[in-house]
Design a protein around this motif. Sequence first.
Motif, PDB file in Angstrom:
ATOM      1  N   LYS A 175      67.204 -49.440  66.180  1.00  0.00           N
ATOM      2  CA  LYS A 175      67.243 -49.321  67.534  1.00  0.00           C
ATOM      3  C   LYS A 175      65.890 -48.418  68.186  1.00  0.00           C
ATOM      4  O   LYS A 175      66.222 -47.193  68.579  1.00  0.00           O
ATOM      5  N   MET A 176      64.851 -49.130  68.273  1.00  0.00           N
ATOM      6  CA  MET A 176      63.617 -48.453  68.661  1.00  0.00           C
ATOM      7  C   MET A 176      63.764 -47.822  70.021  1.00  0.00           C
ATOM      8  O   MET A 176      63.065 -46.958  70.195  1.00  0.00           O
ATOM      9  N   GLU A 177      64.312 -48.804  71.040  1.00  0.00           N
ATOM     10  CA  GLU A 177      64.163 -48.252  72.387  1.00  0.00           C
ATOM     11  C   GLU A 177      65.132 -46.990  72.592  1.00  0.00           C
ATOM     12  O   GLU A 177      64.689 -46.089  73.277  1.00  0.00           O
ATOM     13  N   GLU A 178      66.121 -46.941  71.769  1.00  0.00           N
ATOM     14  CA  GLU A 178      66.955 -45.723  71.984  1.00  0.00           C
ATOM     15  C   GLU A 178      66.473 -44.664  71.224  1.00  0.00           C
ATOM     16  O   GLU A 178      66.442 -43.608  71.844  1.00  0.00           O
ATOM     17  N   ALA A 179      65.776 -45.068  70.204  1.00  0.00           N
ATOM     18  CA  ALA A 179      65.222 -43.746  69.099  1.00  0.00           C
ATOM     19  C   ALA A 179      64.099 -43.312  70.217  1.00  0.00           C
ATOM     20  O   ALA A 179      63.844 -41.984  70.250  1.00  0.00           O
ATOM     21  N   LEU A 180      63.304 -44.122  70.994  1.00  0.00           N
ATOM     22  CA  LEU A 180      62.229 -43.581  71.737  1.00  0.00           C
ATOM     23  C   LEU A 180      62.504 -42.919  72.954  1.00  0.00           C
ATOM     24  O   LEU A 180      61.898 -41.726  73.300  1.00  0.00           O
ATOM     25  N   VAL A 181      63.850 -43.239  73.622  1.00  0.00           N
ATOM     26  CA  VAL A 181      64.143 -42.228  74.606  1.00  0.00           C
ATOM     27  C   VAL A 181      64.811 -40.988  74.098  1.00  0.00           C
ATOM     28  O   VAL A 181      64.307 -39.769  74.577  1.00  0.00           O
ATOM     29  N   MET A 182      65.349 -40.781  72.723  1.00  0.00           N
ATOM     30  CA  MET A 182      65.625 -39.492  72.228  1.00  0.00           C
ATOM     31  C   MET A 182      64.384 -38.711  71.797  1.00  0.00           C
ATOM     32  O   MET A 182      64.242 -37.480  72.283  1.00  0.00           O
ATOM     33  N   TYR A 183      63.346 -39.437  71.452  1.00  0.00           N
ATOM     34  CA  TYR A 183      62.146 -38.509  71.143  1.00  0.00           C
ATOM     35  C   TYR A 183      61.464 -38.206  72.365  1.00  0.00           C
ATOM     36  O   TYR A 183      60.779 -36.915  72.439  1.00  0.00           O
ATOM     37  N   GLN A 184      61.448 -38.955  73.435  1.00  0.00           N
ATOM     38  CA  GLN A 184      61.174 -38.521  74.616  1.00  0.00           C
ATOM     39  C   GLN A 184      61.792 -37.103  75.130  1.00  0.00           C
ATOM     40  O   GLN A 184      61.201 -36.234  75.825  1.00  0.00           O
ATOM     41  N   ALA A 229      54.727 -42.486  68.186  1.00  0.00           N
ATOM     42  CA  ALA A 229      53.845 -43.194  67.854  1.00  0.00           C
ATOM     43  C   ALA A 229      54.157 -44.218  66.825  1.00  0.00           C
ATOM     44  O   ALA A 229      53.881 -45.444  66.795  1.00  0.00           O
ATOM     45  N   ILE A 230      54.931 -43.867  65.707  1.00  0.00           N
ATOM     46  CA  ILE A 230      55.473 -44.346  64.874  1.00  0.00           C
ATOM     47  C   ILE A 230      56.491 -45.512  65.495  1.00  0.00           C
ATOM     48  O   ILE A 230      56.341 -46.765  65.021  1.00  0.00           O
ATOM     49  N   VAL A 231      57.300 -45.234  66.316  1.00  0.00           N
ATOM     50  CA  VAL A 231      58.270 -46.037  66.940  1.00  0.00           C
ATOM     51  C   VAL A 231      57.665 -47.179  67.668  1.00  0.00           C
ATOM     52  O   VAL A 231      57.856 -48.378  67.585  1.00  0.00           O
ATOM     53  N   LEU A 232      56.441 -46.774  68.432  1.00  0.00           N
ATOM     54  CA  LEU A 232      55.894 -47.680  69.152  1.00  0.00           C
ATOM     55  C   LEU A 232      54.975 -48.834  68.304  1.00  0.00           C
ATOM     56  O   LEU A 232      54.873 -49.934  68.368  1.00  0.00           O
ATOM     57  N   GLN A 233      54.408 -48.143  67.441  1.00  0.00           N
ATOM     58  CA  GLN A 233      53.870 -49.062  66.266  1.00  0.00           C
ATOM     59  C   GLN A 233      54.734 -50.067  65.553  1.00  0.00           C
ATOM     60  O   GLN A 233      54.315 -51.465  65.539  1.00  0.00           O
ATOM     61  N   ASN A 234      56.052 -49.759  65.199  1.00  0.00           N
ATOM     62  CA  ASN A 234      56.856 -50.411  64.949  1.00  0.00           C
ATOM     63  C   ASN A 234      57.474 -51.632  65.940  1.00  0.00           C
ATOM     64  O   ASN A 234      57.843 -52.596  65.360  1.00  0.00           O
TER      65      ASN A 234
END
Length: 263
Positions: free
Chosen positions: A204-213, A238-243
């Motif tokens: 769940k990359m979008e949700e993970a990105l929100v949390m990292y933000q 960066a890792i999430v965005l790369q994925n």
Amino acid sequence: EIIRADESIEIVQSKNRFRNPTLSGYRDWNLHLQISSEDGSIKHICELQLHLKAIKEADARLGSHSYYEFFRKYYAGATYTLEGRLDDLRMICKGGSLNKEFLGKVLRNPLELSRMLRIADLFEDHVNDYQLAIMITNVVRESMEPAYLYTNMGNLFGKVGKLKEALTMHQEALDIKLKALGPDHTDTADSYNNMAIVLQTQGKMEEALVMYQKVLDIQWKVLGPYHVDTADSYNNMAIVLQNQGKLEEALAMYQQALDIRLK
């Protein structure tokens, strides 16, 4: 004979660690020597290890001592109780259940997550992970703050692949921290980060990105833009965005992390 002939040297203790069985992890003859100065006014204790070349070569080739190092750390150096604990391990491997007393001995410091994870590593093939989680909870409940209990349980569930349960535990920890510490505390950021890791593992990359933000926002406020933890958050994003295939955005985040570390 050379040592015995020297009057300035006294053998204080002698251990034959070639003899089986030994739980020390060493194969040598261990001597504790007391060496005195010529006038006897100064005395010094030292250790002398006598090794067999063939055994040392085999140890280097097979890396056998690393297994002992693992168990020494796992049992907190308490080799005098190791034999009894190995009996517990044998019982578990035969299909028995892990008893609470044994678990309590291993978890001397319940805040040390690494020891909990080592338990999971050893027992995940023999003990139901829910049973393991319940036993650990019962042992540490009275001696651990609830938020850290939930955090450790979340990490344990993540370790054994129960990601839904892991996310629930980390959410519980976050709720407690938000009430007790507020939204801009680094411990609160840690819980957001833990949730991001689980979400990322779930894909769940979008949700993970929100949390990292959220983690990054807190770190900017509390630690500043040039802290190494802030750099770690840029790197995680960066890792999430790369994925996700967003390579230009990922590259920008990697550059941010690198700039911080180079300062």
